[in-house]
Design a protein around this motif. Structure first.
Motif, short mmCIF file in Angstrom:
data_model
loop_
_atom_site.label_atom_id
_atom_site.label_comp_id
_atom_site.label_asym_id
_atom_site.label_seq_id
_atom_site.Cartn_x
_atom_site.Cartn_y
_atom_site.Cartn_z
N PRO A 90 -9.45 -7.42 -8.87
CA PRO A 90 -8.20 -6.74 -8.53
C PRO A 90 -7.05 -7.75 -8.60
N ALA A 91 -5.88 -7.30 -9.06
CA ALA A 91 -4.73 -8.20 -9.17
C ALA A 91 -4.03 -8.32 -7.81
N THR A 92 -4.80 -8.76 -6.83
CA THR A 92 -4.30 -9.01 -5.48
C THR A 92 -4.15 -10.51 -5.29
N ALA A 93 -3.72 -10.93 -4.11
CA ALA A 93 -3.58 -12.36 -3.86
C ALA A 93 -4.91 -13.08 -4.08
N SER A 94 -5.99 -12.48 -3.60
CA SER A 94 -7.30 -13.10 -3.75
C SER A 94 -7.74 -13.13 -5.21
#
Length: 310
Positions: A90-94
């Motif tokens: 996923p293009a999240t912070a993680s």
């Protein structure tokens, strides 16, 4: 050909961004496997196994994964990467923290922030703050991809019955350590997962006015609170409320923008919302160009009246 989705979880449950990423993985063709790396994360692995469309869950357990340190997670991904043609985060912070490490170690180019899968090697991604769409073809043997979750529907969280396979956990890399965290607790829904978002802009004038005007509306709608970059920079709202290209990308069922002019930076973060309501006294405000419903009015009068009507 199989795709590997790197799950985001809290060791007990799967986060919503994983469901959207599974949908993107299914569009790549072939089987979809999910990696759950965590500490005492059996419950999260079982939840991943129930996601519709998942063929197998790989569960790696160890204290080194407890806080999602990118160095340790990347090492675990690399340990099994040879079995996959696509590795999706996923293009999240993680995800944005871990994916480049995996791509660099595999010596492949990362395909970032995709919103559509045209074919197993061709993807679409927004550029220029979403004003243009680039079609990117990757000829790498392994495609390392980050997925803009608002571009894909969430896979059903139930209905699947994938087997859970235990993988040998890699050791602690020793390159980083978890020191601590400060988590803001709120009864409101998480901004990126909320179905209704109420956002305020610089026109509110102060943090006090922001709270006085926007909070009652959010309470009435059961909404998450958001803000424009201008409002955050002015100190009216905390950083984690920022919606936009340099903030959070959201696509709720309903997005209410009050006192937000609609700069490109902000529109890039919310224009995929299903229904957009704009309240602004400037008839030329760019926000009206993307709004489904626009109200040309003073927000200090309009928002309290809306709250009363609700």
């Amino acid at each position: 050909m199989a795709a590997l989705v790197i799950a985001e979880h809290d060791n007990a449950s799967i986060k919503g961004a994983t469901l959207n990423t599974v949908t993107a993985a299914k569009a790549c063709g072939g089987e979809v496997h999910v990696l759950v790396a965590g500490q005492d994360a059996g419950a999260a692995a079982r939840a991943a196994a129930q996601i519709a469309g998942v063929s197998k869950v790989i569960h790696a357990d160890g204290a080194q994964f407890a806080h999602g340190l990118a160095e340790n997670l990347a090492a675990q991904v690399l340990a099994i990467a040879g079995n996959y043609s696509h590795i999706l985060f996923p293009a999240t912070a993680s995800g944005k923290n871990t994916a480049p490490r995996v791509a660099a170690k595999l010596d492949v180019g990362q395909v970032s922030d995709i919103t559509k899968v045209d074919s197993p090697d061709t993807f679409e991604r927004p550029i220029y703050a979403g004003n243009a769409i680039a079609t990117v073809q990757s000829q790498d043997k392994v495609k390392v991809i980050t997925v803009r979750t608002t571009g894909f529907d969430a896979a059903p969280a139930t209905g699947g019955s994938a087997p859970v396979e235990t993988a040998q956990a890699v050791g602690d890399s020793g390159k980083s350590r978890f020191v601590g965290q400060e988590i803001a607790k709120s009864d409101r829904p998480e901004l990126t997962a909320a179905k209704v978002i109420v956002s305020g802009g610089r026109a509110l004038g102060s943090a006090e006015k922001f709270n006085e005007v926007m909070t009652p509306l959010a309470d009435k709608l059961g909404a998450a609170l958001g803000a424009s970059r201008a409002a955050v920079d002015a100190g009216y709202a905390p950083n984690d409320w920022q919606v936009g290209q340099t903030g959070k990308i959201v696509a709720p069922q309903l997005y209410v923008a009050a006192g937000i002019s609609g700069a490109i930076q902000h529109l890039a973060g919310m224009k995929d919302s299903k229904v957009i309501v704009a309240i602004n006294k400037d008839p030329e405000a760019p926000i009206f160009s993307v709004a489904d419903y626009g109200l040309e009015a003073d927000l200090f009068q309009a928002v309290p009246e809306l709250v009363k009507a609700l």
